[in-house]
Write a protein that holds these residues in place. Structure first.
Motif, short mmCIF file in Angstrom:
data_model
loop_
_atom_site.label_atom_id
_atom_site.label_comp_id
_atom_site.label_asym_id
_atom_site.label_seq_id
_atom_site.Cartn_x
_atom_site.Cartn_y
_atom_site.Cartn_z
N GLY A 1 0.88 -1.17 0.10
CA GLY A 1 -0.03 0.03 -0.07
C GLY A 1 0.87 1.33 -0.02
N ASN A 2 2.21 1.16 0.35
CA ASN A 2 3.26 2.08 0.24
C ASN A 2 3.67 2.34 -1.01
OD1 ASN A 2 2.69 2.90 3.08
ND2 ASN A 2 3.75 1.14 3.58
N ARG A 3 3.43 1.62 -2.12
CA ARG A 3 4.12 1.59 -3.19
C ARG A 3 3.75 3.10 -4.18
NH1 ARG A 3 2.86 -2.84 -7.63
NH2 ARG A 3 0.93 -2.08 -7.49
N ALA A 4 4.78 3.68 -4.31
CA ALA A 4 4.72 5.15 -5.08
C ALA A 4 4.03 5.12 -6.40
CB ALA A 4 5.86 5.77 -5.04
N ASN A 5 3.35 5.87 -7.04
CA ASN A 5 2.93 5.89 -8.31
C ASN A 5 3.99 6.62 -9.00
OD1 ASN A 5 0.29 4.79 -8.85
ND2 ASN A 5 -0.37 6.43 -7.26
N ILE A 6 4.97 6.08 -9.73
CA ILE A 6 5.79 6.55 -10.92
C ILE A 6 5.27 7.21 -11.97
CG2 ILE A 6 8.11 6.52 -11.47
CD1 ILE A 6 8.38 3.80 -9.91
N TRP A 7 5.72 8.54 -12.51
CA TRP A 7 5.09 9.03 -13.54
C TRP A 7 6.29 9.56 -14.65
CZ3 TRP A 7 0.06 8.49 -13.82
CH2 TRP A 7 -0.65 8.38 -12.34
N LEU A 8 5.82 9.39 -15.90
CA LEU A 8 7.06 9.96 -16.67
C LEU A 8 5.87 10.88 -17.61
CD1 LEU A 8 9.56 10.15 -18.71
CD2 LEU A 8 8.64 8.38 -19.90
N VAL A 9 6.30 12.08 -17.91
CA VAL A 9 5.86 13.16 -18.61
C VAL A 9 6.79 13.43 -19.74
CG1 VAL A 9 4.73 15.38 -18.57
CG2 VAL A 9 4.49 13.81 -16.48
N ARG A 10 6.49 13.28 -20.96
CA ARG A 10 7.57 13.42 -21.76
C ARG A 10 7.03 15.03 -22.38
NH1 ARG A 10 7.28 8.78 -26.29
NH2 ARG A 10 9.09 9.99 -27.11
N GLY A 11 8.13 15.89 -22.50
CA GLY A 11 8.12 17.24 -22.79
C GLY A 11 8.62 17.55 -24.09
N SER A 12 8.56 19.02 -24.44
CA SER A 12 9.25 19.22 -25.81
C SER A 12 10.35 19.51 -25.45
CB SER A 12 8.44 20.47 -26.31
OG SER A 12 8.47 21.48 -25.47
N GLN A 13 10.94 19.95 -24.61
CA GLN A 13 12.32 20.29 -24.17
C GLN A 13 13.06 19.45 -23.36
OE1 GLN A 13 14.05 22.71 -25.92
NE2 GLN A 13 11.94 22.90 -26.97
N ARG A 14 12.43 18.59 -22.39
CA ARG A 14 13.02 17.56 -21.49
C ARG A 14 11.77 16.90 -20.91
NH1 ARG A 14 16.21 19.08 -17.82
NH2 ARG A 14 16.75 20.97 -18.46
N ASP B 1 19.30 9.91 4.70
CA ASP B 1 18.81 9.96 6.01
C ASP B 1 17.48 8.91 6.07
OD1 ASP B 1 17.25 10.46 8.63
OD2 ASP B 1 18.18 12.31 8.63
N ASN B 2 17.73 7.56 6.58
CA ASN B 2 16.50 6.69 6.63
C ASN B 2 15.50 6.78 7.66
OD1 ASN B 2 17.16 4.81 4.17
ND2 ASN B 2 19.12 4.74 5.20
N TYR B 3 15.81 7.71 8.50
CA TYR B 3 14.87 7.95 9.63
C TYR B 3 13.60 8.97 8.87
CZ TYR B 3 12.28 10.50 13.23
OH TYR B 3 11.33 10.68 14.19
N GLU B 4 14.12 10.15 7.87
CA GLU B 4 13.26 10.97 7.28
C GLU B 4 12.63 10.18 6.07
OE1 GLU B 4 13.86 15.01 6.95
OE2 GLU B 4 15.43 15.09 8.13
N ALA B 5 13.58 9.30 5.43
CA ALA B 5 13.19 8.45 4.36
C ALA B 5 12.07 7.65 4.82
CB ALA B 5 14.24 7.93 3.53
N VAL B 6 12.02 7.44 5.98
CA VAL B 6 10.82 6.41 6.60
C VAL B 6 11.08 5.06 5.92
CG1 VAL B 6 8.48 6.16 7.36
CG2 VAL B 6 9.39 8.35 6.88
N THR B 7 12.06 4.33 6.06
CA THR B 7 12.30 3.14 5.49
C THR B 7 11.90 1.89 6.39
OG1 THR B 7 14.19 3.79 4.50
CG2 THR B 7 14.01 1.49 4.56
N TRP B 8 10.55 1.36 6.01
CA TRP B 8 9.79 0.41 6.58
C TRP B 8 9.57 -0.88 5.60
CZ3 TRP B 8 7.12 4.94 6.54
CH2 TRP B 8 6.04 4.88 5.68
N LEU B 9 10.54 -0.88 4.76
CA LEU B 9 10.02 -2.12 3.70
C LEU B 9 10.31 -3.50 4.44
CD1 LEU B 9 9.94 -2.48 0.58
CD2 LEU B 9 12.63 -2.39 0.59
N SER B 10 9.45 -4.27 3.90
CA SER B 10 9.61 -5.81 4.65
C SER B 10 10.05 -6.55 3.39
CB SER B 10 8.41 -6.03 5.10
OG SER B 10 7.16 -6.31 4.44
#
Length: 148
Positions: A27-40, A109-118
């Motif tokens: 449930g913590n999996r991020a949505n990853i997005w690619l937006v193709r632009g005209s310059q980048r 910093d894995n405290y701020e990154a909230v690493t709770w991966l199992s």
């Protein structure tokens, strides 16, 4: 396991692609997005980083402009530095993050990154012997700081 195996994408139209890490089921999996632009091209959030997202984007042909010209510059932006959003930033040359979280990203910093991966969330380990308890968000030096 290759990047082509690890990731999958779905085109949404207008040069926007939804990308996911196929073997990370949480449930913590991020949505990853690619937006193709005209310059980048822009990647919003970068996943765990267990495989290279830029390698996937190249291998899947998602960075090739339709006119056959060379690839556009690629910028990765982290909406925030939780592990499922920032772990993959290590694979990008051009990285943007909000200035309030830049020091945490620079330290890994894995405290701020909230690493709770199992282990149970990674249903197919990226390599033999891989264990979640060894996962950490690697330090990344942001090339751009965002203010808003």
């Amino acid at each position: 396991m290759s990047a082509l195996e690890w990731f999958a994408h779905k085109p949404l139209g207008g040069g926007i692609f939804w990308i996911q890490e196929r073997f990370y089921e949480s449930g913590n999996r991020a949505n990853i997005w690619l937006v193709r632009g005209s310059q980048r091209d822009l990647v919003i959030d970068a996943g765990l980083g267990l495989r290279s997202l830029p390698d996937y984007l190249r291998a899947a042909g998602l960075l090739a402009p339709p006119d056959g010209a060379g690839p556009r510059p690629l910028l990765a932006v982290a909406t925030h530095v939780h592990f499922d959003h920032s772990g993959g930033l290590q694979h990008f040359e051009d990285v943007a993050v909000h200035s309030a979280e830049a020091s945490a990203l620079l330290r890994g910093d894995n405290y701020e990154a909230v690493t709770w991966l199992s282990d149970r969330e990674v249903v197919r380990p990226p390599r033999p012997g891989w264990r979640a308890r060894h996962f950490c968000v690697p330090p990344v030096r942001p090339s751009r700081l965002l203010q808003e």
